[in-house]
Each structure stands twice: as C-alpha cells, then as structure tokens.
Design an enzyme around this catalytic site. Sequence first.
Site, short mmCIF file in Angstrom:
data_model
loop_
_atom_site.label_atom_id
_atom_site.label_comp_id
_atom_site.label_asym_id
_atom_site.label_seq_id
_atom_site.Cartn_x
_atom_site.Cartn_y
_atom_site.Cartn_z
N ASP A 58 0.88 -1.16 0.00
CA ASP A 58 0.00 0.00 0.00
C ASP A 58 0.92 1.22 0.00
OD1 ASP A 58 -2.40 1.53 0.27
OD2 ASP A 58 -1.95 1.76 2.39
N ASP A 80 -0.10 5.23 0.66
CA ASP A 80 -0.36 6.26 1.66
C ASP A 80 -0.32 5.64 3.06
OD1 ASP A 80 -1.28 8.70 -0.04
OD2 ASP A 80 -2.39 7.00 -0.87
#
Length: 673
Positions: free
Chosen positions: A58, A60
Amino acid sequence: MPIGAISKSTRLIFEQGKRLLLPSSLPSCSRSSMASCNPVTELSARQILNDVDNFVFDCDGVLWDGLTAIDGSSETLKRLKNLGKKVYYITNNSTNTRKKYKEKCEKLMGIPVTEDEVLCTAYAAALYLHNKKHKGKVYVVGNRAMGEELDQVGINHTGIGPDVVGDKSMLTDFAKTELDPEVNCVLVGFDPDLSLNKMVKGASYARQEGSLFLATNEDSHLPLRSNVTIPGTGSIVAAVKVPARREPIVIGKPNPTIFNVLKEAHGLDPSRTMMVGDRCNTDIALAKNCGLHSLLVLSGVMKQEDVDRDKISADPEITRNLPDHVANCLGDFGKHIPESSLPRESFCMLRSYHNKSSAVRTDDILESMACTKMDVKVAEEIMESTDNFVFDCFGVLWKGEAAVPGSVETIALLKSRGKKVFYLTNNSNDTRQYYVNTCHRYGFNANEDEVLCTAYLHSRKFTDKVYVIGNPGMAEELDRFGIRHTGLGPDIVGDQRRLEDFIPTELDPEIGCVLVGFDPNISFTKMVKGASYARRPDVLFLATNEDTHLPLDTEDVVVPGTGCIVASIKVPARRDPIVIGKPEAAIFNVLKEAHNLDPARTMMVGDTPSTDILLAKNSGLKSLLVLSGITTQTDMEALVTSSDPVTRRLIPDFYAENLGALGQCIQQLGEEN
C-alpha cells in the site's frame, strides 16, 4: 486503442477476459498463520525474506505521508530489490492514474518504477468495465484520473467535475432532476466536487433496475498526519449507497479483484507473496482473502492501541484480519534486511424477502404475523385504548401539493372525539411555525404546541458553539435560544484538487458540537470540517435523523435524506452520532413531558417502519403504519415474513392503506352505535 500499444499487464488482462474481474470467479483463499501480530525482529525478518518472493505495498501511510516519504521506506524498497525481490504498489486511492503514481513513487522513493508495477483503483475499475464488455454510459461520482482511465479503454462516461446546486431551495426542486436514459452504471470514487446534485443522480441511477453499481474503495478516511480528518472514498460511497439502499461492488482492497490483476499479469504465487499495509480492514483483509502473508505498519491509519483492541475483539471478522507481523514503520523491517542476497534458509513457522411465487394472499400473511389491517373492529379498539395520536407528516398527512385523501377529515374527527393530536417530523429544514402554516395550508387546524420538529428539539440542548451542517430552519431555532453557530450556507471547494490541499483547513477551537441535518449545500469542505470536529472526543456529535431518502412522489429520481449526509460525516469520523429525531425516544419524551402523555394510551402513526414504528417500540406506544408514503404492500410483506428479530421489531400493531381508512372506520363505528 490497439492492443499492441498498451502495457503488458493490460494486454494480459484483456487476454484473460472477464473471468479475472468477476466476483463470482474469485477463489476463496484462506491462508492461515499459527500466530498473529508478531513484532518484526531480525529472526522474523529473515524468515519473511526466506518465504516471500513478491512484496505488494500500500502507499499512503506505508511509503509516504502526503508528499513526504516515511523514514526508512525508500531504503527498505532498495534493499528488497537488491535481493531480487519483486516489488509492486497497490493503492485504493482513485485520484491518480498509474502514470502519476509511477512518477510519485520515483520522486519520493528514489527508485525506478514501471507502470506495470503500479495498480490503482481508477485503472482497475476501468478494466472491470472493459472486461465485462460494458455497453452504455457510466455516471462517475469521481475525479479526472478516473475519467482518464475510462477513456483509455473506450468507456463512455459523464458526471466528472462540479455540479452545483444553484438556486434549488425546495426539496421538490431536486425531484425534478433530469436523468440521462443512457446511463446504466454508477462508479463512485474520491470526488472533491461532491454535491447534493451528485448524490441525487448517483442514487437515482444506482436505484434503477439492472444498473451496475461500483465503488473504487470504501476507505473511511485518509492516512494523513494532521489534526484535520480528510474523509476517504468510503464517506462518498456512503452518501450514495444509503439513499440507493444498495451495496456497491467494491473494486479495491479488500476485494481480491485488485490483487488478481497483478497475480495474472505477473504470474505471482500467493503463498510466496506478502501484502504490506496500514489498515487491517483493507490491506490485511486483502491478504486473508487472497492467501498472502501480511505485515501491518503503524505509520498510517492504525496504531498499537488499535491492534491491541482488535486482538481481544469478540467479532470474528476483526480477529480474522489480524496481520502475521507488525512493525512501527517499514524502516523497522528494512533495517533487518541485508544489503546483499541471503542464502535460502529454513525456519520453523436483515432482510428475508417473500417468495413471489407463493400463492398465499398478502393479507393472510399479514394477519398471521400479528399485523392487523384496519377495519371497524380495529378502529373501535384504537378509539377505546388511545387518547393521544402522534402523526408523521409527509406521506401520512400530505404528499406533494395535496393532502392524502381522507387525512384532513380524520384529524378533525379525532379532535371532535376529544383526542389529542400532535405532529412529529424528522424534517429539519423548517421551524415549528413554518409547519403550523403548512398544516393550515393543507387544511389541518394545528398550533405550535402541537408541532415538534428536529430543528426545535436539538436547540433545547446546547451551550457551546455549534458547527452546523444544515439549513436555515435549524439556524432559526438555534438563534431563538441564543446558541452560537457556524457553518450554514455554501462552503465550496474552490481550486482544491489534491488531497493534500485540504490539510490546511482552518478549524475553530470554540466548536463544542457538530450538528448534522439536511443540507442542500453539502460539500467536501463541509465533510472535512464536520468529520474533524466530530473526531474530537470532547465534541458532541448530533444528527437530526438518519432517514435514507425523502418520500417524494417520483418514479425515477431518488432524493437523498439526511441519513446520507450523516453517513458522509460519521464514516470518516469513525463515530456514531446521537440521533435526536425518530426513532430515538428523546423526541417523543419532549411531547410526553410537555403534555403529560401516557405512552400506553398514545399511538404513533407513520409511513416508515425504521423511524415511525421503531419510535413507537422504543417509547412504548401503539403503532399504525399507513401505506400512503414510503412503505408499499410489498415492503410490508417482506417485513412480516422476515426471520430477522431486528427486522421483526419494525412490524406495526396495525396497518391501513392511508389515514382516511381509519376515519372511515370511525365514522362507520359511530353509525352502528
């Protein structure tokens, strides 16, 4: 666009066809670990490196925070690549194309990245539609990146950009919204231009039979380090799905759809792949759904206290999504990764619908389930046991520009028999005096003491400054009690296009309460402020009601109720409001105390089981449901045949086609006597 001109992963996906993206074709993966939430140590890091060839990150909250790289993330990626590990990037963020994410990765991480290594939900959603061979137009509640990805695969779309409310001042103005007959799909992503107009259109299209309803993700908020809470796409999805009364197909994490794109394009072995993320309910859930190893980093959304709480949760869905490993940040894993390759070593490791083919008559079903249809005998029982009648208004007494047939006569008849009559509405748009005037316009002889609306009720409670997501009616009632407030009226987004643009939002330190009602000027800026204030534990969070949609008489257009606006605030705030209106007993208690009403001798008359009838149950009242508003005979049939105890609590004591049916039976009763 020629197949030879697009990327390797796109070409492979096209060749695989739609089986790759259809939820029904997704494998059920259930990789399990003997232990969960193990802190990353030198030993466990070496075990991970021995067992894992592919790392899916992932972005952010894992690699960067806004425009700043998180310490150690860049060095970790470099070391993994030096060991020959494959590195991929999956994000639920729909605001950028793969090209933009590639550029951001290279800028912040300082390593070369190809578009084939990046997968974002804007791209995955476009592929989903392409592989379904979608024909028709897509209504997009989203952003330019989503439009660009749709354009790349030749999908016709509309809706991107501002759609301002303008001079619409009446609820009925929204019911006249023009819908595009070519639209047969709704796609919801992150949209800084969200407005009530977009909610109306999105819900209306999604509500249509046969339409496809997609969402890029349902993340509640963005993992930005700030005292400002930035609502995620989940808050926007909630604003559409609540009035649509329908769940979307979610393209992004935790749905396996998005990982299967990488799996098929790059030949990944799930058992030798690790998902690294900062959320258990998306990143780690994706790992569980796809049979991957998992590492949770605490540099984004989740903190150690969240993990500790989840470990002792009684909810099996929460404990299922616990990670295999936990690190404070990616650098805590990276510091245990050698700069050159290692030898491979072994380590020990609610509603049940009625069957329409049934030949049983609906009336027979309703009678057998203790929900009695109005007749003279029922009317006699009601008149003998009831002194006070509390009426919902819209859909019960009037609809549109006319009174419901027989309602004016029934109210007058009840009053002539010495019964007390009150008017109770969840509509927060107008003051009590406005409702008195409205009653008179339709022919009901009401006075202000008989009327109670949520705009009046909440104004009895507050002493602090209130941030209002609402309307002039709410403000007028607050002003009457000298309560300071702010937030009323338009608060437009302006030229804020990037997520980071909302971080400098100025918050008022005097705010002690957030009050959410119906607001035709709802905007993303208001969602940011409302969620940021409501996130504070010392701030009171109130909602006038949670009605899903308005009972306006239109076949095609769905006008969202206050519930969709409340959802857009409570999802990112991660907190439920205190609901002032129906079905909570607080609103009836105001009448009870002011007029000394006996609940046992009071009847609630309404058209909505989830608010009117549930209020009766919560307050110990009798209940009459009329089918002149939101609820239909088919809805009633589904309600009374449900085996769900929560749903069955919504079954009324009595039901009638409309209020006039009660009046007619009372008149017949008088004639017989």
